[in-house]
Structures are given as C-alpha cells and as structure tokens.
Design a protein around this motif. Structure first.
Motif, PDB file in Angstrom:
ATOM      1  N   SER A   1      -1.473  13.126  -2.480  1.00 31.04           N
ATOM      2  CA  SER A   1      -2.909  13.413  -2.556  1.00 31.04           C
ATOM      3  C   SER A   1      -3.570  12.549  -3.613  1.00 31.04           C
ATOM      4  O   SER A   1      -2.934  12.098  -4.552  1.00 31.04           O
ATOM      5  CB  SER A   1      -3.146  14.896  -2.849  1.00 31.04           C
ATOM      6  N   ASN A   2      -4.866  12.348  -3.452  1.00 27.37           N
ATOM      7  CA  ASN A   2      -5.603  11.497  -4.365  1.00 27.37           C
ATOM      8  C   ASN A   2      -6.944  12.150  -4.714  1.00 27.37           C
ATOM      9  O   ASN A   2      -7.568  12.748  -3.860  1.00 27.37           O
ATOM     10  CB  ASN A   2      -5.847  10.122  -3.711  1.00 27.37           C
TER      11      ASN A   2
ATOM     12  N   SER B   1       0.535   5.926 -11.622  1.00 28.74           N
ATOM     13  CA  SER B   1      -0.668   5.285 -11.074  1.00 28.74           C
ATOM     14  C   SER B   1      -1.672   6.329 -10.592  1.00 28.74           C
ATOM     15  O   SER B   1      -2.520   6.038  -9.738  1.00 28.74           O
ATOM     16  CB  SER B   1      -0.277   4.366  -9.909  1.00 28.74           C
ATOM     17  N   ASN B   2      -1.532   7.571 -11.117  1.00 30.25           N
ATOM     18  CA  ASN B   2      -2.472   8.661 -10.827  1.00 30.25           C
ATOM     19  C   ASN B   2      -2.480   9.087  -9.364  1.00 30.25           C
ATOM     20  O   ASN B   2      -3.507   9.524  -8.843  1.00 30.25           O
ATOM     21  CB  ASN B   2      -3.897   8.269 -11.268  1.00 30.25           C
ATOM     22  N   ILE B   3      -1.330   8.953  -8.708  1.00 33.39           N
ATOM     23  CA  ILE B   3      -1.154   9.473  -7.363  1.00 33.39           C
ATOM     24  C   ILE B   3      -0.427  10.812  -7.480  1.00 33.39           C
ATOM     25  O   ILE B   3       0.657  10.891  -8.056  1.00 33.39           O
ATOM     26  CB  ILE B   3      -0.343   8.514  -6.474  1.00 33.39           C
ATOM     27  N   ASN B   4      -1.020  11.871  -6.950  1.00 34.76           N
ATOM     28  CA  ASN B   4      -0.432  13.204  -7.047  1.00 34.76           C
ATOM     29  C   ASN B   4       0.581  13.425  -5.928  1.00 34.76           C
ATOM     30  O   ASN B   4       0.315  13.080  -4.764  1.00 34.76           O
ATOM     31  CB  ASN B   4      -1.519  14.278  -6.969  1.00 34.76           C
TER      32      ASN B   4
ATOM     33  N   ASP C   1      -8.384   9.969   0.518  1.00 39.95           N
ATOM     34  CA  ASP C   1      -8.584   8.565   0.867  1.00 39.95           C
ATOM     35  C   ASP C   1      -7.948   7.690  -0.209  1.00 39.95           C
ATOM     36  O   ASP C   1      -8.279   7.779  -1.387  1.00 39.95           O
ATOM     37  CB  ASP C   1     -10.085   8.266   0.968  1.00 39.95           C
ATOM     38  N   PHE C   2      -7.026   6.813   0.198  1.00 36.98           N
ATOM     39  CA  PHE C   2      -6.319   5.970  -0.760  1.00 36.98           C
ATOM     40  C   PHE C   2      -6.876   4.546  -0.798  1.00 36.98           C
ATOM     41  O   PHE C   2      -6.378   3.710  -1.542  1.00 36.98           O
ATOM     42  CB  PHE C   2      -4.821   5.946  -0.433  1.00 36.98           C
ATOM     43  N   GLY C   3      -7.880   4.288   0.032  1.00 40.92           N
ATOM     44  CA  GLY C   3      -8.532   2.986  -0.005  1.00 40.92           C
ATOM     45  C   GLY C   3      -7.549   1.839   0.207  1.00 40.92           C
ATOM     46  O   GLY C   3      -6.605   1.934   0.996  1.00 40.92           O
TER      47      GLY C   3
ATOM     48  N   ASP D   1       0.843  -1.194   0.000  1.00 40.95           N
ATOM     49  CA  ASP D   1       0.000   0.000   0.000  1.00 40.95           C
ATOM     50  C   ASP D   1       0.880   1.246   0.000  1.00 40.95           C
ATOM     51  O   ASP D   1       2.087   1.184   0.224  1.00 40.95           O
ATOM     52  CB  ASP D   1      -0.964  -0.008   1.190  1.00 40.95           C
ATOM     53  N   ILE D   2       0.258   2.384  -0.253  1.00 35.35           N
ATOM     54  CA  ILE D   2       1.003   3.632  -0.435  1.00 35.35           C
ATOM     55  C   ILE D   2       1.803   4.006   0.815  1.00 35.35           C
ATOM     56  O   ILE D   2       2.928   4.505   0.723  1.00 35.35           O
ATOM     57  CB  ILE D   2       0.045   4.781  -0.840  1.00 35.35           C
ATOM     58  N   LYS D   3       1.258   3.755   1.998  1.00 38.56           N
ATOM     59  CA  LYS D   3       1.947   4.157   3.227  1.00 38.56           C
ATOM     60  C   LYS D   3       3.150   3.260   3.515  1.00 38.56           C
ATOM     61  O   LYS D   3       4.155   3.729   4.056  1.00 38.56           O
ATOM     62  CB  LYS D   3       0.965   4.165   4.407  1.00 38.56           C
TER      63      LYS D   3
END
Length: 389
Positions: free
Chosen positions: A388-389, A374-377, A348-350, A327-329
């Motif tokens: 940010s998402n 992957s469209n993550i800003n 929210d990154f779900g 996951d992103i974190k």
C-alpha cells in the motif's frame, strides 16, 4: 554507534553486502520499531532524551570493552552489533516498564507473532516427469541412482543436482521434463554436459540422450545455461515465441508469461535469437554478443538489442535479487515466485523506480524492509502480501 556508522551498515545491507552480524543488528533494529511503530510519539521530550542517553552510554561501554592489544583489530564488529541488538531490546523493555504502557511479556508475544507471520525463502524443489508420464518428486529422493532410460543413467548428486549420463549406443530421443513450483529452483546436467539452472515456476523439456543433428530443449519461465561446445551439433532452446541457437555459451533466458518482455542475456560466446510466429516459423532474428540483452515484447516479432545491466539477469542464479530502476510490480513478481506468495496492491504507485540487491536466503520480511525504507507499506496476511502507498 554513531549515525555515520549506522548509515554505513544500512547502505551495505541495501547493496546485499552486509555481514551476518550486520544483518542481525538491522533486523533487531527494525523489529524494535515494528513492535511499537508510534513509540516516540508516546514519549515526552525528557523521556526521549533519557532513553537515547541510556542506550548511547551502555553502547559506548560495550564498545570500549572490545579494545584488544596493539597489533590486533581494535574493534570486534560482531560483539558491537550483538551488544547494539541487545540494547535495543533492553531499551524497549525499560521504556515500557518505566512508563507502564505494557509488560515485557506483551513485547515478547508481539515478537513471536511477527516471526510466525514471516515467510521462508524458496529452495531446491522440483518434479521430474519421465517419458512414460510417471513423476518423481526430487525433494524426496536420496542421492545416487534414480533410474535408467534408453541409454541414459539419471542420478542425484549430494549437492542436489540431477545428472544425465549417456551409456552405450545412442537410442532414439526420449524426452523428460523437470518442473519447479513457485518457491522452487533446481539444477541439472544434460547428457552432453550442458549445465542448466531453473528458476522458480519454470520447466525444461529435454531428451535423455541427444541423438539428432541438433540439441533441442524447450523451456517455460526462466533458465540459465552453460552450454557444452559442439560445432557439429548446435544447441537450441525453444520457448513459446522464440528460438535461441548456440554452439557453446553462457546465457540467461527469461520467458515468464506474466512478464512484458522475453529477454535473452548473453554472458559468454555468441547466440542468435529468432522470433517465431504462431506457426512456429522464424520471422525475425538478431545475433548478440557478451554484455548484450535481446528484448522482445510479448506478442511481437521485433527484437531490440541493448546493453545488459551488470549481472542483474543472473542475480537469481547467484542467490540474490538485484534491481536497477525497476517498478514495484516487477520486483514483487520475482518475490511472488520465489516466496510462493500472492500480492495485492492498494493505492497508486505512479512511476516510482527502485534499485537494490537482496539475498534470496532472507525471509520475505528481509526483502520487504527494503521497500519500507522507501516508504512503501507492506503487510503479511497468511501467504498474501499487501502493498500500500
């Protein structure tokens, strides 16, 4: 360069297999769009077609010039990519000049500002704390002899390792500590010949000479060990909630406090992992074999044994990040430690999971480009990265 060739290079980049020239080309490509993210929105259909045709025609011409006599390679990839990178810069300059939206100097200024905002990767940084409490910043030390302690000679090699040599009769055990900051890593060789790699924000406490019945060290953070075999004197690694016992083996131990699990990954040999209670007594144990990882949630005594994911656990030691369904974190915790940055999340990154392989020698913008795909800003402000998402 056609779409298929571009996607091939992009795929190699995301897998960590791109050459220096291919990386340079992709960086130039993304700099082009980062300078003016809505560039194509400002162009009418005919302007888009003209710019595309100009770039394609010039690129085809440059590629044709790279043809060499029969029996030799038909393409010189570095020349092609260099030409492509130049064309991107030329293309943006032609576009802005023709439409009079801004001057070339403004473009250059924005490129310069982007470079200033970037953050360099970590390196070999650590502090050696001696038994008397005195500290030596290893970055500042010249190669050669550092000091002599209780029968152990401590030296720094030309490739940046700290090496302990045992001389004379073994004395009582005297402990030293090597600590790395965020943005640091280090290698050392213990008195018995065991090799240790320390990851960022980690430490190891160890005796200058192993005089007892076992070879005991303590770590925080993450470390990779190649332990010298000695059946008469087992090697033991202690962390806050765990003890790992080996005779001679290669393994990685991740015990960062901000991670959800302690993970012991075995590459060679055999290790036994003990979970410890608050009193330091063993309450559970598991033996693992090469290719397995022992996973234990923080604050628990349960140990789960699973199949390790290729070389993911030691990717950091080999000079790159590698993620498989992370996951992103989880990704950004590694980024935070290696680049010495803080991370702020907005949105929210779900349950989105990511995979990829990235060189740790890249600046932080090189890593963040993978997230952008992957469209993550991402935004860099000082030493803070905003996700940010």
């Amino acid at each position: 360069m056609d779409k298929e060739a571009f996607l091939t290079i992009l795929g190699k980049y995301r897998a960590g297999e791109a050459s220096a020239e291919e990386v340079e080309f992709l960086h130039a490509y993304y700099n082009f769009f980062e300078i003016k993210g809505n560039i194509f929105e400002e162009m009418d259909h005919s302007s888009k077609a003209l710019l595309k045709e100009e770039i394609k025609s010039e690129l085809d011409f440059k590629i044709a010039q790279t043809v060499v006599p029969a029996g030799r390679k038909l393409w010189r990839l570095n020349q092609i990519l260099a030409a492509a990178a130049v064309l991107l810069v030329v293309g943006i300059a032609v576009y802005f000049i023709n439409l009079q939206l801004t001057g070339l100097n403004d473009v250059r200024m924005q490129i310069a500002e982007a470079k200033v905002k970037d953050i360099a990767p970590g390196g070999n940084h650590a502090v050696l704390t001696l038994a008397d409490g005195s500290a030596i910043k290893l970055d500042d030390q010249k190669n050669g002899l550092l000091t002599n302690q209780e029968g152990a000679v401590i030296s720094k090699t030309k490739d940046g390792q700290i090496v302990y040599h045992h001389e004379g009769k073994a004395a009582a055990e005297v402990y030293n500590t090597i600590s790395t900051p965020r943005g640091g890593q280090y290698q050392l060789v213990l008195a018995d010949g065991t090799k240790v790699w320390l990851n960022a924000a980690s430490s190891i406490r160890f005796p200058t000479v192993f005089a007892g019945k076992s070879r005991n060290v303590e770590i925080t953070g993450e470390a990779y060990f190649e332990v010298t075999k000695n059946r008469e004197k087992p090697f033991k690694v202690f962390s806050r909630n765990q003890e790992v016992e080996v005779l001679g083996t290669h393994f990685n131990l991740n015990t960062y406090e901000d991670e959800q699990y302690d993970q012991t990954t075995l590459l060679e040999g055999s290790v036994k992992v003990y979970r410890l209670n608050e009193a330091g007594s063993s309450v559970n144990a598991q033996t693992i074999i090469p290719g397995q990882v022992a996973i234990a949630a923080k604050g628990t005594v349960d140990i789960k044994v699973a199949r390790a994911v290729d070389d993911e656990a030691i990717a950091w030691k080999n000079g790159y990040f590698k993620f498989s369904k992370a996951d992103i974190k989880t990704i950004m915790r590694q980024v935070s430690r290696w680049y010495n940055v803080d991370v702020v999340y907005k949105g929210d990154f779900g349950n989105d999971l990511f995979g990829g392989k990235i060189n740790r020698t890249d600046s932080v913008s090189g890593v963040l480009r993978i997230l952008k795909l992957s469209n993550i800003n991402t935004t860099i402000k000082g030493r803070t990265i905003i996700i940010s998402n």
